[in-house]
Enzyme design. Sequence first.
Site, PDB file in Angstrom:
ATOM      1  N   SER A 268       0.820  -1.210   0.000  1.00 58.05           N
ATOM      2  CA  SER A 268       0.000   0.000   0.000  1.00 58.05           C
ATOM      3  C   SER A 268       0.852   1.257   0.000  1.00 58.05           C
ATOM      4  CB  SER A 268      -0.883   0.001   1.239  1.00 58.05           C
ATOM      5  OG  SER A 268      -0.063   0.103   2.379  1.00 58.05           O
ATOM      6  N   CYS A 269       2.189   1.122  -0.011  1.00 57.24           N
ATOM      7  CA  CYS A 269       3.008   2.337   0.074  1.00 57.24           C
ATOM      8  C   CYS A 269       3.919   2.553  -1.129  1.00 57.24           C
ATOM      9  CB  CYS A 269       3.837   2.301   1.357  1.00 57.24           C
ATOM     10  SG  CYS A 269       2.813   2.522   2.818  1.00 57.24           S
ATOM     11  N   PHE A 270       4.894   1.656  -1.352  1.00 57.30           N
ATOM     12  CA  PHE A 270       5.899   1.939  -2.385  1.00 57.30           C
ATOM     13  C   PHE A 270       5.275   2.276  -3.749  1.00 57.30           C
ATOM     14  CE2 PHE A 270       9.924  -0.312  -0.536  1.00 57.30           C
ATOM     15  CZ  PHE A 270       9.872   0.532   0.548  1.00 57.30           C
ATOM     16  N   ASP A 273       3.225   5.579  -3.538  1.00 54.52           N
ATOM     17  CA  ASP A 273       3.996   6.765  -3.155  1.00 54.52           C
ATOM     18  C   ASP A 273       4.940   7.189  -4.283  1.00 54.52           C
ATOM     19  OD1 ASP A 273       2.639   6.692  -0.798  1.00 54.52           O
ATOM     20  OD2 ASP A 273       4.311   6.015   0.443  1.00 54.52           O
TER      21      ASP A 273
END
Length: 441
Positions: A268-270, A273
């Site tokens: 859910s981040c890399f 983002d």
Amino acid sequence: MNVAVIGDGYVGLTTAVCLATKGHLTYCVGLLEERIDKIRKGIPVIQEENLEQMLKDVLLENRFRPTTDLEKAVLDTDLSFICVGTPSKTDGSIDLSQVRDASEKIGHALRRKSDYSVAVVRSTVVPGTTDQLVIPSLEQFSGKAPGKDFGICMNPEFLREGQAINDILSPKDIGIVIGEYDEKSGHALAELYKTFDAEIMRTSIRTAEMIKYARNSYLAKDISFANEIANICQKCGADYLAVKKGMEMDARIGKGRFLDAGAGFGGSCFPKDVRALATRASEIGVNPEMLKATLRVNDLQPYKLIDLAKQAVGRFKGKRIAVLGLAFKPGTDDMREAVSIMIVNSLIEQGATVCVHDPKALNNAKTIFEDKVSYVSNAEKALRNADACIIVTEWPEYASGKLYQHMRKKLIIDGRRVLDPKDLPSGFSYHAIGLSGQVKT
Ligand code: NAD
């Protein structure tokens, strides 16, 4: 201190439970009564090591208040952390609707609040968001003045799913960054962290927002670099594991970097983002070549694993394939942008019968693959009748050679280099990302 945490997901719930553990009266605010009700009953709703026991403890000690009443949470507390989701939009830019909604509601609550409190943006937001969206919403809906009537900070979250509790409670290795509207705001937040053993950096709000993106983009770039080198190794007769070891001997590179090659990064981040920063950079006139290359390499990497499997298995049509590991990384049930989704869907499209295993993520997987695959809670069972096994997530239990001993066809494609082929019984063909050719045991 009294704290309100807005958001009851992977970040919000773990943050709220950890702050309650530290002795603060903590509200955890969610949108769905059903979810909050489960949390009230001590059901953690997400998988994170030790979370369940800690949740039960803080509930018993009456320091932890799950609620859907955001206004009461803000009125009763000194700090309001915004920990809501910031997913990608289809064009790659960041969807700030949850942040907007939370800011408006906090602003509304501040209208009735007589004493000073601080709103803290903890969600990952592109530089400028706090200044251009959060502060104007707080001002408009409270009718009050930032700095005078309430404070504002941006305090990026650096936790890693799977070790979130440790990262929140012992942030020594990741540090604490406080972006502050003014000294008074930063001081109030620094008070909360004064018992944490970690360096605290106080800076501007935009710098704090950017630090989060710079860190994630840096780490994602390392993974794409490792994958590119591993892809070259695979074609040129080298073994990436040995190449990596040789790289790490150089003190300028060193050990413990993000140099594991595999099927690419998900989560859910890399991905979101890096996409959000690349999109924002383009909007403000900077061509983000490195960020774009990081994403391009990563987008193609799951196909490298599929290609490798195809070379080893032949046509997938009619074959039974066991897929081990679905979560985007070990230690979590999170399947957001997990590489496994693309791998499993591709196998199904090519006519394979797919049986999946994951120690934690099966429930989430069922909402994604529905009845298109079979689900087993025992990895050995998934392997027993398989024509081949593809390892997609590096859960430690997949590293045991014994696990594979009853495979009908002894063919393993290791997408994460989790298994040492030396540990396998004899008769196996072992293929892996970054490995030239195969190992026969
Ligand atoms: P999530 O989707 O798991 O949780 C967000 C939660 O907030 C949801 O349950 C949603 O219902 C709730 N919510 C939305 N609006 C709300 C409102 N107005 N009031 C109350 N609740 C509301 O997301 P997450 O993984 O916890 O991530 C949250 C933020 O932290 C994101 O910006 C993310 O990029 C960032 N972050 C995540 C991680 C991670 O590992 N998951 C790590 C660091 C930073």
